[in-house]
Scaffold this motif. Structure first.
Motif, PDB file in Angstrom:
ATOM      1  N   UNK A  75      -8.336   1.489  10.103  1.00 11.44           N
ATOM      2  CA  UNK A  75      -7.760   2.174   8.684  1.00 11.44           C
ATOM      3  C   UNK A  75      -8.092   1.466   7.881  1.00 11.44           C
ATOM      4  N   UNK A  76      -8.845   1.957   6.820  1.00 11.92           N
ATOM      5  CA  UNK A  76      -9.566   1.019   5.683  1.00 11.92           C
ATOM      6  C   UNK A  76      -8.434   0.665   4.817  1.00 11.92           C
ATOM      7  N   UNK A  77      -8.342  -0.745   4.269  1.00 12.17           N
ATOM      8  CA  UNK A  77      -7.245  -1.166   3.262  1.00 12.17           C
ATOM      9  C   UNK A  77      -8.247  -1.398   1.918  1.00 12.17           C
ATOM     10  N   UNK A  78      -9.242  -1.664   2.050  1.00  9.41           N
ATOM     11  CA  UNK A  78      -9.966  -2.064   0.733  1.00  9.41           C
ATOM     12  C   UNK A  78     -11.424  -1.784   1.135  1.00  9.41           C
ATOM     13  N   UNK A  79     -12.314  -1.556  -0.086  1.00 11.15           N
ATOM     14  CA  UNK A  79     -13.605  -1.135   0.234  1.00 11.15           C
ATOM     15  C   UNK A  79     -14.277  -1.155  -1.367  1.00 11.15           C
ATOM     16  N   UNK A  84     -12.188   4.861  -2.698  1.00 13.02           N
ATOM     17  CA  UNK A  84     -11.406   6.340  -2.423  1.00 13.02           C
ATOM     18  C   UNK A  84     -11.312   6.020  -0.837  1.00 13.02           C
ATOM     19  N   UNK A  85     -11.940   5.299  -0.257  1.00 10.95           N
ATOM     20  CA  UNK A  85     -11.893   5.321   1.341  1.00 10.95           C
ATOM     21  C   UNK A  85     -10.786   4.728   1.814  1.00 10.95           C
ATOM     22  N   UNK A 145       0.682  -5.347  -3.317  1.00 14.76           N
ATOM     23  CA  UNK A 145      -0.385  -6.489  -3.594  1.00 14.76           C
ATOM     24  C   UNK A 145      -0.175  -7.652  -2.792  1.00 14.76           C
ATOM     25  N   UNK A 146      -1.355  -8.158  -2.290  1.00 13.34           N
ATOM     26  CA  UNK A 146      -1.230  -9.119  -1.263  1.00 13.34           C
ATOM     27  C   UNK A 146      -2.677  -9.982  -1.109  1.00 13.34           C
ATOM     28  N   UNK A 162      -4.697  -4.590  -3.413  1.00 16.87           N
ATOM     29  CA  UNK A 162      -3.259  -4.046  -3.717  1.00 16.87           C
ATOM     30  C   UNK A 162      -3.510  -2.570  -2.809  1.00 16.87           C
ATOM     31  N   UNK A 163      -2.679  -2.282  -1.859  1.00 18.49           N
ATOM     32  CA  UNK A 163      -3.060  -1.070  -0.922  1.00 18.49           C
ATOM     33  C   UNK A 163      -2.589  -0.030  -1.670  1.00 18.49           C
ATOM     34  N   UNK A 164      -1.590  -0.101  -2.370  1.00 22.94           N
ATOM     35  CA  UNK A 164      -1.035   1.068  -2.905  1.00 22.94           C
ATOM     36  C   UNK A 164      -1.873   1.607  -4.207  1.00 22.94           C
ATOM     37  N   UNK A 165      -2.295   0.968  -5.138  1.00 24.57           N
ATOM     38  CA  UNK A 165      -3.488   1.324  -6.039  1.00 24.57           C
ATOM     39  C   UNK A 165      -4.804   1.297  -5.790  1.00 24.57           C
ATOM     40  N   UNK A 166      -5.194   0.728  -4.597  1.00 21.76           N
ATOM     41  CA  UNK A 166      -6.620   0.591  -3.944  1.00 21.76           C
ATOM     42  C   UNK A 166      -7.455  -0.396  -4.873  1.00 21.76           C
ATOM     43  N   UNK A 167      -6.897  -1.311  -5.581  1.00 21.26           N
ATOM     44  CA  UNK A 167      -7.306  -2.162  -6.379  1.00 21.26           C
ATOM     45  C   UNK A 167      -7.814  -3.556  -5.444  1.00 21.26           C
ATOM     46  N   UNK A 168      -8.930  -3.898  -5.918  1.00 19.19           N
ATOM     47  CA  UNK A 168      -9.655  -5.211  -5.415  1.00 19.19           C
ATOM     48  C   UNK A 168      -9.618  -6.176  -6.610  1.00 19.19           C
TER      49      UNK A 168
END
Length: 232
Positions: A75-79, A84-85, A145-146, A162-168
């Motif tokens: 399960x992708x957490x960031x990309x 969007x993935x 956010x972590x 941030x896994x909720x907003x998909x921010x890197x």
């Protein structure tokens, strides 16, 4: 070329959750472009970069669960190439022989060479949970956010997301050593500031059960004291 490499990395990282392939891996045959992946505690981080030219290309990561049938779910957490993935899950197959992990992608085999076996006192997936402010250690509130840091036996990578907003927010990594309470990072990529590539940073460190006490100076020279908690 970049898209091919990224797809290869993604497919590789999808299928590396078994204990015998925990550790660090490198994609073969990419010239000055290096593609490395670290797996620990059912989590992976993978990055494409050019250490010679101090160029960060992309990174991605997330959780992994493994079955005994040779299939793996990720399960992708960031990309950084496709935010969007994040949240998407995939299942793929693999073949492992003599420390070479081969992935077939669109009829073509991609070979990954083992760098290390993932064994070490700091090997694992860690999350920062406390930070010193005004001389006092303050707990950090759990949330989407972590900041994570994953380590194999010889390599490390941290990422802020941030896994909720998909921010890197940033990442960095390279090789490390941990001897006699001294933790030293050798930076090979840094998304925020490529001038840091090639630098070495040393910290005092100790592990107490699942707590990693970490103190010294940041890449900017600021004093830091942190506690990281292992996530398994």
């Amino acid at each position: 070329m970049k898209k091919i490499i990224t797809l290869a990395c993604f497919l590789f990282c999808v299928i590396i959750g078994f204990a015998q392939i925990d550790g660090a891996w490198k994609l073969s045959g990419n010239g000055t472009i290096e593609v490395t992946c670290i797996v620990a505690d059912n989590y992976f981080m993978q990055t494409t970069y050019d250490k010679t030219n101090k160029l960060f290309v992309n990174t991605q990561g997330g959780t992994i669960t493994a079955g005994n049938d040779g299939k793996m779910r990720v399960t992708i957490e960031f990309n950084t190439e496709d935010s969007s993935s994040a949240g998407q899950s995939h299942i793929l197959d693999y073949k492992l022989e003599n420390n070479v992990l081969t992935i077939r992608i669109n009829g073509s085999d991609k070979a990954w060479q083992r760098i290390d076996d993932g064994k070490g006192e700091l090997s694992g997936n860690w999350r920062i949970t406390e930070r010193e402010q005004n001389g006092k250690m303050n707990p950090m509130r759990p949330g989407p956010r972590k900041t994570l840091k994953i380590l194999s036996g010889t390599r490390f990578q941290w990422v802020a997301i941030n896994t909720e907003t998909k921010e890197f927010f940033g990442t960095g990594g390279g090789t490390y050593t941990f001897n006699n309470g001294k933790y030293t990072e050798n930076i090979e990529f840094f998304s925020r500031d490529n001038s840091r590539v090639g630098a070495s940073l040393s910290f005092d460190g100790k592990v107490d059960n699942k707590k990693w006490h970490h103190s010294g100076k940041s890449s900017k020279g600021d004093p830091i004291a942190e506690i990281w908690t292992r996530q398994n």
